[in-house]
Design a protein around this motif. Structure first.
Motif, PDB file in Angstrom:
ATOM      1  N   LEU A  24       3.879  -8.247   1.837  1.00 26.30           N
ATOM      2  CA  LEU A  24       3.415  -7.019   1.188  1.00 26.30           C
ATOM      3  C   LEU A  24       2.702  -7.285  -0.130  1.00 26.30           C
ATOM      4  O   LEU A  24       1.832  -6.540  -0.533  1.00 26.30           O
ATOM      5  N   GLY A  25       3.123  -8.361  -0.812  1.00 27.07           N
ATOM      6  CA  GLY A  25       2.474  -8.671  -2.076  1.00 27.07           C
ATOM      7  C   GLY A  25       3.438  -9.192  -3.110  1.00 27.07           C
ATOM      8  O   GLY A  25       4.613  -9.446  -2.834  1.00 27.07           O
ATOM      9  N   MET A  26       2.919  -9.329  -4.345  1.00 23.88           N
ATOM     10  CA  MET A  26       3.674  -9.925  -5.436  1.00 23.88           C
ATOM     11  C   MET A  26       3.410  -9.139  -6.711  1.00 23.88           C
ATOM     12  O   MET A  26       2.326  -8.602  -6.901  1.00 23.88           O
ATOM     13  N   THR A  27       4.422  -9.078  -7.572  1.00 27.27           N
ATOM     14  CA  THR A  27       4.252  -8.501  -8.899  1.00 27.27           C
ATOM     15  C   THR A  27       5.039  -9.354  -9.883  1.00 27.27           C
ATOM     16  O   THR A  27       6.013  -9.998  -9.497  1.00 27.27           O
ATOM     17  N   LEU A  28       4.599  -9.382 -11.126  1.00 32.11           N
ATOM     18  CA  LEU A  28       5.318 -10.141 -12.145  1.00 32.11           C
ATOM     19  C   LEU A  28       6.503  -9.316 -12.633  1.00 32.11           C
ATOM     20  O   LEU A  28       6.429  -8.095 -12.704  1.00 32.11           O
ATOM     21  N   VAL A  29       7.601  -9.998 -12.940  1.00 32.58           N
ATOM     22  CA  VAL A  29       8.796  -9.321 -13.447  1.00 32.58           C
ATOM     23  C   VAL A  29       9.252  -9.980 -14.746  1.00 32.58           C
ATOM     24  O   VAL A  29       8.919 -11.126 -15.018  1.00 32.58           O
ATOM     25  N   VAL A  46       5.210  -1.973  -2.966  1.00 33.84           N
ATOM     26  CA  VAL A  46       5.024  -1.055  -1.831  1.00 33.84           C
ATOM     27  C   VAL A  46       3.957  -0.013  -2.150  1.00 33.84           C
ATOM     28  O   VAL A  46       3.100   0.285  -1.312  1.00 33.84           O
ATOM     29  N   ALA A  47       3.967   0.515  -3.372  1.00 37.07           N
ATOM     30  CA  ALA A  47       2.964   1.506  -3.783  1.00 37.07           C
ATOM     31  C   ALA A  47       1.564   0.902  -3.731  1.00 37.07           C
ATOM     32  O   ALA A  47       0.628   1.519  -3.208  1.00 37.07           O
ATOM     33  N   ARG A  50       0.482   0.341  -0.103  1.00 36.93           N
ATOM     34  CA  ARG A  50       0.096   1.582   0.592  1.00 36.93           C
ATOM     35  C   ARG A  50      -1.326   2.015   0.242  1.00 36.93           C
ATOM     36  O   ARG A  50      -2.002   2.621   1.061  1.00 36.93           O
ATOM     37  N   VAL A  51      -1.769   1.717  -0.985  1.00 33.34           N
ATOM     38  CA  VAL A  51      -3.104   2.109  -1.447  1.00 33.34           C
ATOM     39  C   VAL A  51      -4.179   1.345  -0.678  1.00 33.34           C
ATOM     40  O   VAL A  51      -5.136   1.918  -0.198  1.00 33.34           O
ATOM     41  N   GLY A  52      -3.969   0.049  -0.548  1.00 28.68           N
ATOM     42  CA  GLY A  52      -4.950  -0.763   0.171  1.00 28.68           C
ATOM     43  C   GLY A  52      -4.819  -0.528   1.668  1.00 28.68           C
ATOM     44  O   GLY A  52      -3.716  -0.472   2.200  1.00 28.68           O
ATOM     45  N   ALA A  53      -5.942  -0.387   2.349  1.00 28.32           N
ATOM     46  CA  ALA A  53      -5.905  -0.124   3.790  1.00 28.32           C
ATOM     47  C   ALA A  53      -5.989  -1.416   4.605  1.00 28.32           C
ATOM     48  O   ALA A  53      -6.206  -1.381   5.796  1.00 28.32           O
TER      49      ALA A  53
END
Length: 150
Positions: A24-29, A46-47, A50-53
């Protein structure tokens, strides 16, 4: 399909247990662990997802006492290899219960990254989480065994 007693099996884990998931992807924490931090990071991923198609990359995630390796399911190309010592947290999200995520320190930047994956079933996401926990325990046992004689 996982056998009923899979939680007690040590052999396959030494070789590596494989799971096919969608990245799904990665984010920095900010923090290396914690349920609230992980839940917030998963919500962001997740947000954004969902934006990217776009279609999500299908990966084969292999868990072993050495760590987690990610391989592209279609091309069989190695995507990433994460040492068990760089992983600080893993979880199945309470709300998005088909989502498995782990937090690891980036080898390049040293930043803490939360990576999230979508599994076909809630049970699989939980199985990945439990398998990573087992891998940690085995890595610790192996480490203690090699350092006991010193």
């Amino acid at each position: 399909e996982l056998p009923e007693s899979w939680a007690d099996m040590q052999e396959p884990l030494l070789e590596g247990m494989c799971f096919t998931l969608k990245y799904l992807g990665m984010t920095l924490v900010e923090k290396p662990k914690g349920e609230d931090m992980a839940a917030a990071a998963i919500r962001r991923i997740v947000a954004t997802a969902r934006v990217g198609a776009h279609k999500f990359q299908k990966v084969i995630l292999t868990v072993s006492p050495r760590g987690i390796s990610l391989q592209d399911a279609d091309t069989k190309e190695m995507v990433e290899n994460i040492s068990i010592y760089r992983i600080s947290y893993c979880t199945t999200d309470k709300l998005q219960n088909k989502v498995f995520a782990y937090v690891a320190q980036s080898q390049e930047s040293g930043a803490l990254e939360c990576h999230a994956f979508l599994s076909p079933k809630k049970k699989i996401a939980q199985a990945v989480t439990l398998t990573v926990a087992q891998a940690f325990q085995m890595a610790l046992d192996l480490w203690e065994a090699t350092h006991a004689g010193r």
